[in-house]
Write a protein that holds these residues in place. Structure first.
Motif, PDB file in Angstrom:
ATOM      1  N   VAL A  89       0.812  -1.214   0.000  1.00  0.00           N
ATOM      2  CA  VAL A  89       0.000   0.000   0.000  1.00  0.00           C
ATOM      3  C   VAL A  89       0.848   1.268   0.000  1.00  0.00           C
ATOM      4  CG1 VAL A  89      -1.656   1.341   1.369  1.00  0.00           C
ATOM      5  CG2 VAL A  89      -1.969  -1.117   1.090  1.00  0.00           C
ATOM      6  N   THR A 107      -4.793   0.940   7.395  1.00  0.00           N
ATOM      7  CA  THR A 107      -4.424  -0.132   6.473  1.00  0.00           C
ATOM      8  C   THR A 107      -5.044  -1.441   6.945  1.00  0.00           C
ATOM      9  OG1 THR A 107      -2.345   0.973   5.890  1.00  0.00           O
ATOM     10  CG2 THR A 107      -2.509  -1.378   5.395  1.00  0.00           C
ATOM     11  N   THR A 112      -6.994  -1.830   1.700  1.00  0.00           N
ATOM     12  CA  THR A 112      -5.956  -2.390   0.836  1.00  0.00           C
ATOM     13  C   THR A 112      -6.563  -2.935  -0.450  1.00  0.00           C
ATOM     14  OG1 THR A 112      -4.593  -2.971   2.743  1.00  0.00           O
ATOM     15  CG2 THR A 112      -4.124  -4.108   0.671  1.00  0.00           C
TER      16      THR A 112
END
Length: 230
Positions: A89, A107, A112
């Motif tokens: 990412v 995240t 993601t």
């Protein structure tokens, strides 16, 4: 598709995923209180841990009478996967300064998946932030709703929220395993499913997910880019 069209598509996808996932927070809030946690404790888990699988694993151990250490270890094992998303990412969103720790906290599986579903950098960034922030806000809001309502809601599974979250995530993954040139992705998906199903009855919670990820790592090491055609 123009840059603006790609951005709008990413935002629409992010909103739908955030809504489906955030609503499932009701289940966590209700189950957390049923497991013996207070409303502030349930909220602290959603605010600070912010990883649905880890949160459910934690209250599952606590609700079964397990020790705090066992609950933390189980949740931690499931949370390791979020750390594996970082290298994938980080180049897409290129966050710096104060946004970097915020991006790390956001995240998760959903942010993601949406970010990596778009090749254009602008669309990937919009997808990541809209999904991450959207899930965070809605997940915590509905955690509070579920925790306060408690037993008055009945069994959260009867509302189908667990299926909604899974369906939204499957919708993101499906094009990658059905489109052109998806042979490797299909092999990885089947291998991961086989490993996870085979190990689930044998090892503690969290371990099957981590070992299933090894299938993708091995496939990435073995696979080779095709030779360019002259």
């Amino acid at each position: 598709m123009t840059r603006d069209d790609e951005g709008r598509a990413a935002v629409r996808q992010a909103v739908s995923v955030a809504l489906a996932t955030g609503l499932y927070g009701v289940s966590f809030g209700a189950l957390a209180v049923a497991a013996g946690l207070s409303v502030p404790q349930a909220m602290a888990l959603s605010l600070l841990m912010f990883s649905g699988g880890s949160q459910f694993a934690f209250i599952g151990v606590v609700g079964a009478g397990g020790l705090a250490g066992a609950a933390i270890a189980t949740a931690g094992l499931l949370g390791v996967r979020n750390g594996l998303y970082g290298p994938q990412v980080a180049p897409l969103i290129d966050s710096r300064g104060w946004r970097r720790p915020l991006a790390a906290h956001l995240t998760i599986d959903e942010s993601t998946a949406v970010a990596t579903a778009h090749k254009a950098p602008h669309a990937a960034q919009l997808g990541f932030w809209w999904t991450g922030v959207g899930v965070f806000v809605l997940w915590n809001l509905f955690t509070l709703v579920g925790a306060v309502a408690g037993d008055r809601m009945g069994d959260p599974a009867t509302y189908g929220l667990d299926a909604a979250a899974a369906a939204a995530f499957l919708g993101l993954v499906w094009p990658r395993v059905t489109g052109a040139g998806s042979g490797l992705a299909q092999t990885v998906a089947v291998g991961a499913v086989v490993v996870a199903l085979a190990l689930t009855p044998l090892v503690p919670a969290g371990i099957p997910v981590l070992l299933a990820a090894v299938v993708a790592i091995v496939a990435g090491l073995v696979a080779r880019e095709p030779e360019p055609v002259a």
